[in-house]
Enzyme design. Sequence first.
Site, PDB file in Angstrom:
ATOM      1  CG  ASP A  13     -51.107  31.727  16.120  1.00 23.50           C
ATOM      2  OD1 ASP A  13     -52.275  30.827  16.151  1.00 23.50           O
ATOM      3  OD2 ASP A  13     -51.306  32.306  17.144  1.00 23.50           O
ATOM      4  N   GLY A  15     -48.500  28.058  11.216  1.00 22.27           N
ATOM      5  CA  GLY A  15     -48.851  27.494  10.053  1.00 22.27           C
ATOM      6  C   GLY A  15     -49.147  25.992   9.925  1.00 22.27           C
ATOM      7  CE  LYS A  16     -50.325  24.411  15.627  1.00 21.45           C
ATOM      8  NZ  LYS A  16     -49.970  25.960  15.785  1.00 21.45           N
ATOM      9  CG  ASN A  38     -57.005  26.180  22.682  1.00 17.73           C
ATOM     10  OD1 ASN A  38     -57.488  25.347  21.984  1.00 17.73           O
ATOM     11  ND2 ASN A  38     -56.308  25.707  23.476  1.00 17.73           N
ATOM     12  N   GLY A  40     -56.638  28.285  15.953  1.00 21.17           N
ATOM     13  CA  GLY A  40     -57.508  28.836  14.777  1.00 21.17           C
ATOM     14  C   GLY A  40     -56.269  28.584  13.911  1.00 21.17           C
ATOM     15  CG  HIS A  41     -54.998  25.110  13.136  1.00 17.35           C
ATOM     16  ND1 HIS A  41     -55.037  23.653  13.422  1.00 17.35           N
ATOM     17  CD2 HIS A  41     -54.633  25.691  14.323  1.00 17.35           C
ATOM     18  CE1 HIS A  41     -54.365  23.415  14.579  1.00 17.35           C
ATOM     19  NE2 HIS A  41     -53.839  24.876  15.081  1.00 17.35           N
ATOM     20  NE  ARG A 147     -59.917  11.505  38.799  1.00  7.86           N
ATOM     21  CZ  ARG A 147     -59.289  11.243  39.904  1.00  7.86           C
ATOM     22  NH1 ARG A 147     -59.371   9.659  40.085  1.00  7.86           N
ATOM     23  NH2 ARG A 147     -58.742  11.859  40.603  1.00  7.86           N
ATOM     24  CD  GLN A 230     -53.693  24.687  21.721  1.00  8.76           C
ATOM     25  OE1 GLN A 230     -53.746  23.603  21.712  1.00  8.76           O
ATOM     26  NE2 GLN A 230     -54.444  25.367  20.725  1.00  8.76           N
ATOM     27  NE  ARG A 324     -51.688  34.995  15.690  1.00  9.16           N
ATOM     28  CZ  ARG A 324     -52.072  34.452  14.623  1.00  9.16           C
ATOM     29  NH1 ARG A 324     -51.356  34.510  13.336  1.00  9.16           N
ATOM     30  NH2 ARG A 324     -53.036  33.647  14.349  1.00  9.16           N
ATOM     31  CG  HIS A 352     -45.023  33.504   7.676  1.00 16.52           C
ATOM     32  ND1 HIS A 352     -45.604  34.673   7.392  1.00 16.52           N
ATOM     33  CD2 HIS A 352     -45.733  32.971   8.320  1.00 16.52           C
ATOM     34  CE1 HIS A 352     -46.806  34.611   7.708  1.00 16.52           C
ATOM     35  NE2 HIS A 352     -47.010  33.553   8.266  1.00 16.52           N
ATOM     36  N   GLY A 439     -42.255  27.729   3.456  1.00 18.60           N
ATOM     37  CA  GLY A 439     -43.700  28.185   3.215  1.00 18.60           C
ATOM     38  C   GLY A 439     -43.199  29.464   2.504  1.00 18.60           C
TER      39      GLY A 439
HETATM   40  P1  GDP Z   1     -51.834  27.615  12.956  1.00 19.04           P
HETATM   41  O1  GDP Z   1     -52.649  28.064  14.154  1.00 19.04           O
HETATM   42  O2  GDP Z   1     -50.345  27.084  13.503  1.00 19.04           O
HETATM   43  O3  GDP Z   1     -52.471  26.809  11.704  1.00 19.04           O
HETATM   44  O4  GDP Z   1     -51.423  29.002  12.185  1.00 19.04           O
HETATM   45  P2  GDP Z   1     -52.220  30.432  11.974  1.00 19.04           P
HETATM   46  O5  GDP Z   1     -53.545  30.080  10.772  1.00 19.04           O
HETATM   47  O6  GDP Z   1     -53.050  30.830  13.271  1.00 19.04           O
HETATM   48  O7  GDP Z   1     -51.486  31.433  11.600  1.00 19.04           O
HETATM   49  C1  GDP Z   1     -50.483  31.484  10.377  1.00 19.04           C
HETATM   50  C2  GDP Z   1     -50.822  32.504   9.484  1.00 19.04           C
HETATM   51  O8  GDP Z   1     -49.816  32.503   8.660  1.00 19.04           O
HETATM   52  C3  GDP Z   1     -52.179  32.534   8.701  1.00 19.04           C
HETATM   53  O9  GDP Z   1     -52.818  33.879   8.354  1.00 19.04           O
HETATM   54  C4  GDP Z   1     -51.503  31.907   7.345  1.00 19.04           C
HETATM   55  O10 GDP Z   1     -52.720  31.942   6.148  1.00 19.04           O
HETATM   56  C5  GDP Z   1     -50.117  32.581   7.295  1.00 19.04           C
HETATM   57  N1  GDP Z   1     -49.115  31.669   6.633  1.00 19.04           N
HETATM   58  C6  GDP Z   1     -48.806  30.458   6.888  1.00 19.04           C
HETATM   59  N2  GDP Z   1     -47.702  30.117   6.160  1.00 19.04           N
HETATM   60  C7  GDP Z   1     -47.577  31.022   5.450  1.00 19.04           C
HETATM   61  C8  GDP Z   1     -46.305  31.495   4.595  1.00 19.04           C
HETATM   62  O11 GDP Z   1     -45.412  30.784   4.420  1.00 19.04           O
HETATM   63  N3  GDP Z   1     -46.170  32.849   4.046  1.00 19.04           N
HETATM   64  C9  GDP Z   1     -47.148  33.608   4.294  1.00 19.04           C
HETATM   65  N4  GDP Z   1     -47.284  35.141   3.793  1.00 19.04           N
HETATM   66  N5  GDP Z   1     -48.359  33.423   5.072  1.00 19.04           N
HETATM   67  C10 GDP Z   1     -48.288  32.228   5.684  1.00 19.04           C
HETATM   68  P1  IMO Z   2     -52.906  27.309  17.576  1.00 21.36           P
HETATM   69  O1  IMO Z   2     -53.039  25.781  17.472  1.00 21.36           O
HETATM   70  C1  IMO Z   2     -51.452  30.747  19.871  1.00 21.36           C
HETATM   71  C2  IMO Z   2     -52.194  30.508  24.234  1.00 21.36           C
HETATM   72  C3  IMO Z   2     -53.248  31.848  24.757  1.00 21.36           C
HETATM   73  C4  IMO Z   2     -52.804  31.845  26.138  1.00 21.36           C
HETATM   74  C5  IMO Z   2     -52.269  30.338  26.513  1.00 21.36           C
HETATM   75  C6  IMO Z   2     -53.361  29.549  27.217  1.00 21.36           C
HETATM   76  O2  IMO Z   2     -53.629  28.146  16.752  1.00 21.36           O
HETATM   77  O3  IMO Z   2     -51.681  27.619  17.197  1.00 21.36           O
HETATM   78  P2  IMO Z   2     -55.810  28.813  26.454  1.00 21.36           P
HETATM   79  O4  IMO Z   2     -57.007  29.393  25.921  1.00 21.36           O
HETATM   80  O5  IMO Z   2     -55.260  27.500  25.734  1.00 21.36           O
HETATM   81  O6  IMO Z   2     -56.013  28.245  28.012  1.00 21.36           O
HETATM   82  O7  IMO Z   2     -54.831  29.920  26.719  1.00 21.36           O
HETATM   83  O8  IMO Z   2     -52.147  29.693  25.283  1.00 21.36           O
HETATM   84  N1  IMO Z   2     -52.862  29.814  22.870  1.00 21.36           N
HETATM   85  C7  IMO Z   2     -52.554  30.011  21.948  1.00 21.36           C
HETATM   86  N2  IMO Z   2     -51.535  30.842  21.189  1.00 21.36           N
HETATM   87  N3  IMO Z   2     -52.156  29.741  19.083  1.00 21.36           N
HETATM   88  C8  IMO Z   2     -52.985  28.761  19.658  1.00 21.36           C
HETATM   89  O9  IMO Z   2     -53.394  27.944  18.604  1.00 21.36           O
HETATM   90  C9  IMO Z   2     -53.383  28.958  20.951  1.00 21.36           C
HETATM   91  N4  IMO Z   2     -53.784  28.360  21.941  1.00 21.36           N
HETATM   92  C10 IMO Z   2     -53.815  28.818  23.103  1.00 21.36           C
HETATM   93  O10 IMO Z   2     -53.119  32.816  23.814  1.00 21.36           O
HETATM   94  O11 IMO Z   2     -51.597  32.580  26.137  1.00 21.36           O
HETATM   95 MG    MG Z   3     -53.495  29.454  15.280  1.00 20.84          MG
END
Ligand code: GDP
Ligand code: IMO
Ligand code: MG
Length: 453
Positions: A13, A15-16, A38, A40-41, A147, A230, A324, A352, A439
Amino acid sequence: MGATIIIGGAWGDEGKGKVASREAADAKLVIRATGGANAGHTIVFHNKGEKHKLALHLVPGGIVYPQATALIGQGVVLDPKVLVEEIEELEKVGIPYVRTRLRISGRAHVVFPYHKELDELKERLKDDPIGTTKRGIGPTYEDKKARTGIRVYDLLLPVDKLAKKIEVATRPHNQLFKANGMEDRIVDPKVLAAQYSEYGKIIKNMVINADILTEEVCKNGDKIVVEGAQAFRLDIDYGDYPDVTSSNCVTAGTLIGAHLSHKCVDKVIVIAKAHCSRVGNGVFPTEQPAHIENNKVTEYDEPFVGDVIRETCGEYGATTGRPRRCGWGDAVLLKSACSQAVTGADYICLNHLDSIGKIGETLGYIKLCIAYMYQGRKICYYPDNMELTGEVPEPVYTEFEGGWEIPSSLRDFNLLPAKAKKYVKIIEDITGVPVKYIGVGPGNDDIIVREDV
Ligand code: GDP
Ligand code: IMO
Ligand code: MG
């Protein structure tokens, strides 16, 4: 040109999705390589003058750029139900030709409902559950390694052949369901095969031998963006085992999942936040107290520091909605994530930087971890024997007075507040890696790109 690899520098999470999507503006091919739903981007982008926000779980965010082909690679575990919903969502917001631009590796493994049941059951059977996303990720990778997994190619088989594969794959699972009084979950292979053959029909024209595609794009020298999922500390080998996911989400694992070799790599960008967050269980040295119980925020009058960080940054899971866990930024963790041996980082993207300034304005101070006290010594790496020592590293912080304000429209590094520049400089000094991207907001374009590094 070549491939830009986006890797998470902490516990996910970071911000990938935003960075990968933005990088895709001039890319020929965008790839999701590992993990599954799993992930969420979140991406925030404009289409025909309208602003959209999507949380994508399987399709690479670069699909919003119409020149890009999007690939779901062989390392992904694919839930067809989620995929079809996501395709429809993208079409609803007006993304053109999704079904002709999306490609799926026939070798990706399929997540079935029984994998999600197993995910829940296996968590229940543990003394210390991981806190998985319950998306069936672990059990699907288990079947892959055993497998007995079912691949996307198999969804295109005649239905009786698919049923036979499901019957064989689920023999051990059914025994486990029986032993735990879950007879009602025992799978009827014929019913499931009929249902998943229908998904097969929907995705048939998207399924390819992806090696051919990636080879062609690499040979032409076109730009590829690989959207890692992840992160470093969730990697099955490098991460906080057992509180990890089931894939290799650092650079090497991501390359295999994306059908690429090291020769295709142009640059690796490790993504970090100016604060830290984690969902699920496991060690988190800079974590701050918060009013969270059983994955829910409880009522409170006065917020703890963790609550302030969470609410300022909107830190709720894009996949599960869980609040979180939040804490201060950690330059030591980031240094380990950027190691040339682990991810081979060329650049850091620090997201952020706007939010951490707001946190400072609310609390009157900002902390940044610059070393750990561990086993009576000051260290500057992330230790991996905490279970053995029974000790969690204690952060050594540097502190900033007050906060700062950064408008999301700012694109010039030189115009950042002096304290914010200092924050960036400390991170560069500790990690030894340039922070080329910063960011300043959630939008795909809310990024400062420094030309001086
Ligand atoms: P990911 O899983 O790595 O793609 O990240 P997520 O989307 O799960 O979480 C990142 C959160 O931070 C999301 O709500 C984005 O909209 C937000 N975000 C990402 N970069 C920035 C930033 O530079 N500033 C702010 N305020 N929000 C950001
Ligand atoms: P993105 O790509 C944050 C965490 C779960 C748990 C552990 C194992 O959005 O950054 P799983 O369901 O993969 O077996 O869970 O990994 N987890 C994540 N935490 N962002 C994610 O993906 C995650 N994908 C898995 O919360 O602790
Ligand atoms: Mg995420």
